[in-house]
Design an enzyme around this catalytic site. Sequence first.
Site, PDB file in Angstrom:
ATOM      1  N   LYS A   1       0.843  -1.195   0.000  1.00 47.41           N
ATOM      2  CA  LYS A   1       0.000   0.000   0.000  1.00 47.41           C
ATOM      3  C   LYS A   1       0.879   1.247   0.000  1.00 47.41           C
ATOM      4  CE  LYS A   1      -1.792   2.767   2.936  1.00 47.41           C
ATOM      5  NZ  LYS A   1      -1.675   4.036   2.159  1.00 47.41           N
TER       6      LYS A   1
ATOM      7  N   GLY B   1       6.962   4.811   8.386  1.00 46.52           N
ATOM      8  CA  GLY B   1       6.122   5.993   8.540  1.00 46.52           C
ATOM      9  C   GLY B   1       6.300   6.594   9.917  1.00 46.52           C
ATOM     10  N   SER B   2       5.251   7.245  10.405  1.00 47.97           N
ATOM     11  CA  SER B   2       5.353   7.933  11.687  1.00 47.97           C
ATOM     12  C   SER B   2       5.350   6.939  12.847  1.00 47.97           C
ATOM     13  CB  SER B   2       4.182   8.903  11.838  1.00 47.97           C
ATOM     14  OG  SER B   2       2.968   8.188  11.848  1.00 47.97           O
ATOM     15  N   THR B   3       5.955   7.344  13.948  1.00 44.51           N
ATOM     16  CA  THR B   3       5.959   6.510  15.151  1.00 44.51           C
ATOM     17  C   THR B   3       4.529   6.304  15.660  1.00 44.51           C
ATOM     18  OG1 THR B   3       8.208   7.113  15.735  1.00 44.51           O
ATOM     19  CG2 THR B   3       6.794   6.407  17.543  1.00 44.51           C
ATOM     20  N   GLU B   4       3.728   7.349  15.551  1.00 43.47           N
ATOM     21  CA  GLU B   4       2.334   7.259  16.019  1.00 43.47           C
ATOM     22  C   GLU B   4       1.583   6.132  15.293  1.00 43.47           C
ATOM     23  OE1 GLU B   4       0.228  10.727  14.799  1.00 43.47           O
ATOM     24  OE2 GLU B   4      -1.690  10.015  15.626  1.00 43.47           O
ATOM     25  N   ILE B   5       1.641   6.125  13.968  1.00 41.17           N
ATOM     26  CA  ILE B   5       0.927   5.097  13.201  1.00 41.17           C
ATOM     27  C   ILE B   5       1.652   3.754  13.320  1.00 41.17           C
ATOM     28  CG2 ILE B   5       0.074   4.427  10.915  1.00 41.17           C
ATOM     29  CD1 ILE B   5      -1.469   6.771  12.126  1.00 41.17           C
ATOM     30  N   GLY B   6       2.974   3.795  13.428  1.00 37.98           N
ATOM     31  CA  GLY B   6       3.733   2.556  13.596  1.00 37.98           C
ATOM     32  C   GLY B   6       3.267   1.772  14.822  1.00 37.98           C
TER      33      GLY B   6
ATOM     34  N   GLU C   1       9.842   0.912  10.698  1.00 41.20           N
ATOM     35  CA  GLU C   1      10.902   1.904  10.502  1.00 41.20           C
ATOM     36  C   GLU C   1      10.227   3.251  10.671  1.00 41.20           C
ATOM     37  OE1 GLU C   1      12.967   4.566   9.484  1.00 41.20           O
ATOM     38  OE2 GLU C   1      12.892   3.943   7.382  1.00 41.20           O
TER      39      GLU C   1
ATOM     40  N   CYS D   1      13.607  10.404   7.348  1.00 44.39           N
ATOM     41  CA  CYS D   1      13.533   9.907   8.722  1.00 44.39           C
ATOM     42  C   CYS D   1      14.853  10.110   9.460  1.00 44.39           C
ATOM     43  CB  CYS D   1      13.104   8.446   8.739  1.00 44.39           C
ATOM     44  SG  CYS D   1      14.069   7.422   7.635  1.00 44.39           S
TER      45      CYS D   1
ATOM     46  N   GLU E   1       9.748  15.514  15.934  1.00 45.42           N
ATOM     47  CA  GLU E   1      10.139  15.393  14.530  1.00 45.42           C
ATOM     48  C   GLU E   1       9.347  16.408  13.700  1.00 45.42           C
ATOM     49  OE1 GLU E   1       8.966  11.768  12.249  1.00 45.42           O
ATOM     50  OE2 GLU E   1      11.058  11.745  11.616  1.00 45.42           O
TER      51      GLU E   1
HETATM   52  P1  NAI Z   1       1.811   8.203   8.410  1.00 41.97           P
HETATM   53  O1  NAI Z   1       2.599   7.382   9.361  1.00 41.97           O
HETATM   54  O2  NAI Z   1       0.390   8.495   8.743  1.00 41.97           O
HETATM   55  O3  NAI Z   1       1.831   7.530   6.953  1.00 41.97           O
HETATM   56  C1  NAI Z   1       2.691   6.505   6.530  1.00 41.97           C
HETATM   57  C2  NAI Z   1       1.887   5.397   5.876  1.00 41.97           C
HETATM   58  O4  NAI Z   1       1.007   4.837   6.842  1.00 41.97           O
HETATM   59  C3  NAI Z   1       0.995   5.841   4.707  1.00 41.97           C
HETATM   60  O5  NAI Z   1       0.972   4.841   3.721  1.00 41.97           O
HETATM   61  C4  NAI Z   1      -0.365   5.943   5.349  1.00 41.97           C
HETATM   62  O6  NAI Z   1      -1.432   5.775   4.442  1.00 41.97           O
HETATM   63  C5  NAI Z   1      -0.318   4.796   6.332  1.00 41.97           C
HETATM   64  N1  NAI Z   1      -1.275   4.896   7.438  1.00 41.97           N
HETATM   65  C6  NAI Z   1      -1.780   6.010   8.005  1.00 41.97           C
HETATM   66  N2  NAI Z   1      -2.657   5.694   8.979  1.00 41.97           N
HETATM   67  C7  NAI Z   1      -2.694   4.335   9.034  1.00 41.97           C
HETATM   68  C8  NAI Z   1      -3.399   3.398   9.848  1.00 41.97           C
HETATM   69  N3  NAI Z   1      -4.258   3.800  10.785  1.00 41.97           N
HETATM   70  N4  NAI Z   1      -3.162   2.087   9.650  1.00 41.97           N
HETATM   71  C9  NAI Z   1      -2.302   1.665   8.701  1.00 41.97           C
HETATM   72  N5  NAI Z   1      -1.631   2.510   7.898  1.00 41.97           N
HETATM   73  C10 NAI Z   1      -1.816   3.829   8.065  1.00 41.97           C
HETATM   74  O7  NAI Z   1       2.597   9.554   8.188  1.00 41.97           O
HETATM   75  P2  NAI Z   1       2.019  10.939   7.617  1.00 41.97           P
HETATM   76  O8  NAI Z   1       0.693  11.225   8.232  1.00 41.97           O
HETATM   77  O9  NAI Z   1       2.083  10.891   6.163  1.00 41.97           O
HETATM   78  O10 NAI Z   1       3.116  11.950   8.152  1.00 41.97           O
HETATM   79  C11 NAI Z   1       3.059  12.412   9.498  1.00 41.97           C
HETATM   80  C12 NAI Z   1       4.423  12.505  10.091  1.00 41.97           C
HETATM   81  O11 NAI Z   1       4.979  11.205  10.150  1.00 41.97           O
HETATM   82  C13 NAI Z   1       5.445  13.304   9.319  1.00 41.97           C
HETATM   83  O12 NAI Z   1       5.371  14.664   9.600  1.00 41.97           O
HETATM   84  C14 NAI Z   1       6.721  12.694   9.810  1.00 41.97           C
HETATM   85  O13 NAI Z   1       7.066  13.261  11.053  1.00 41.97           O
HETATM   86  C15 NAI Z   1       6.380  11.247  10.024  1.00 41.97           C
HETATM   87  N6  NAI Z   1       6.785  10.406   8.891  1.00 41.97           N
HETATM   88  C16 NAI Z   1       7.920   9.666   9.008  1.00 41.97           C
HETATM   89  C17 NAI Z   1       8.362   8.922   7.944  1.00 41.97           C
HETATM   90  C18 NAI Z   1       9.608   8.124   8.022  1.00 41.97           C
HETATM   91  O14 NAI Z   1      10.217   7.828   6.996  1.00 41.97           O
HETATM   92  N7  NAI Z   1      10.028   7.709   9.176  1.00 41.97           N
HETATM   93  C19 NAI Z   1       7.677   8.916   6.659  1.00 41.97           C
HETATM   94  C20 NAI Z   1       6.455   9.677   6.651  1.00 41.97           C
HETATM   95  C21 NAI Z   1       6.062  10.393   7.735  1.00 41.97           C
HETATM   96 MG    MG Z   2      -0.920  10.159   9.011  1.00 46.73          MG
END
Ligand code: NAI
Ligand code: MG
Length: 500
Positions: free
Chosen positions: A198, A251-256, A273, A307, A404
């Site tokens: 996805k 992605g984000s730590t919150e969603i991780g 990650e 990241c 972050e």
């Molecule tokens: P996110 O963590 O929400 O998105 C990353 C992925 O997770 C996307 O594919 C998204 O569709 C998916 N996702 C979102 N909610 C989900 C859920 N409930 N269950 C399963 N998958 C879900 O990150 P977002 O909102 O795009 O960015 C927010 C912050 O996260 C950024 O400002 C940054 O601080 C951090 N981030 C860190 C990344 C990294 O490489 N470590 C990459 C992207 C964002």
């Molecule tokens: Mg998000």
Amino acid sequence: MQLYPEHPVGENTRAFLERAGRMLIGADWVGAASGETLAVIDPASGETFARVAAGDAADVDRAVAAARKAFEHGEWSRVRPVDRERLLLRLADLMEENAQELAEIEALDNGKPVTMARHVDVALAIDFMRYMAGWATKIEGSTMEVSVPLVRDREFFGFTRREPVGVVGAIIPWNFPLLMAAWKVGPALATGCTMVLKPAEETPLTALRFGELVLEAGYPAGVLNIVPGLGHTAGAALAGHPGIEKVAFTGSTEIGKLVGKAALDNMTRVSLELGGKSPVIVLDDADPAVAAAGAAQAIFFNQGQVCTAGSRLFIHKSRFDDVVEGLSGIAAGMKIGPGIDPSTQIGPLVSSVQQKRVMGYIDSGFEEGARAATGGAAGDGLGFFVKPTVLVDVRDDMKVVREEIFGPVVVALPYEDLDEVARRANDTPYGLAASIWSNDLSRVHRLIPKIKAGTVWVNCHNMLDSAMPFGGYKQSGIGREMGRAVIDLYTESKSVVMML
Ligand code: NAI
Ligand code: MG
């Protein structure tokens, strides 16, 4: 479609944008079961330039079923390691043949400079595919001399096998869309897994083009399925799906954390990650001009949406003014523009949401007493630009120092001695990366073990290599991608004991 007449994209890019829009399930390009679509927005102008199917739980179900079928029953379940290697090399060659197109699509979709997309995102993705191709034939178990103390009058033989973990769900972010897809798909294809991928809702396009290349390379139907969609619908459905054996998330730590909890309910294997707030530590022997250039690259690369971005700059107090001045000069001189312009150095942020988030952080810094040595404002025009920003007069407890930001914003902090800087560098919930700038070998070696981070760079930053494991300490994640370590993430170990 001609977005930027002064920077025309190639014929193939145009043709892809005309046909893109459907998701890949099995060997078929299909619309979402709901018929819904997502807008694909050009971050440099705010305009919608494509639409893609918006997958949700029903589509994830279909994709998982296709991946399951390919894993258990299809041709793929009988493909030998040497053929997995050959297929991955073929896929890498196809990526190389289409490298410029992939870079242009990435630049339009994400906003990043096309030159970076070509020489970083696409180049590293190709390199990683070739690296993983090599692993396909080198996955090994061990043989053991087993005693089995329970049964003393018989002989035993023991060995382990490494088996593909099964159907993998991969959820990836928008900052390096193709490269993050490669980091997940490469190990899955090398080890014999199948996958449902996805992409992020902001940047679905290169994953879909990559899916076409996977089919063209000759992979059987269902080995890779791609379902674009929103996080809380498609993403959540995939993370919590009982039909997958592993979830790989960046992605984000919150969603991780949400993904990890959903996975654990099914005992799905999980690798995460996540975010970072990586320190850049400049020792007093460092050349201030070298350190300033390094610090600029550490934070401004990819508009700071990295990241491992070097977002906390600790400078020895004797060098503080020189390094800040050098860094601010570099920042102020960077050319801001649309990613598709080859002369652009700083593109827009990925979305209006991200621009608002980053501007919110800068404003919170000002409210708490920080000052911008340069930048500190949004860029001109309708795109989601933020000027490269260096914040000074900051304290360790400010929000801009703790959280972050994920944008082109660095906080500069003076320090006096090495124990102090190690303690402050570690005073964060994150532990993804760090860099040290010095030629004093013994002090550098003494500092490395003190830094709680998955990667430490010395006199460089953001230097990734397929052979080096990558991942985080603390809240920066679980598991190591790349290198030998990634094989463990995509395989199960089976112990076999034979009574002779
Ligand atoms: P996110 O963590 O929400 O998105 C990353 C992925 O997770 C996307 O594919 C998204 O569709 C998916 N996702 C979102 N909610 C989900 C859920 N409930 N269950 C399963 N998958 C879900 O990150 P977002 O909102 O795009 O960015 C927010 C912050 O996260 C950024 O400002 C940054 O601080 C951090 N981030 C860190 C990344 C990294 O490489 N470590 C990459 C992207 C964002
Ligand atoms: Mg998000």
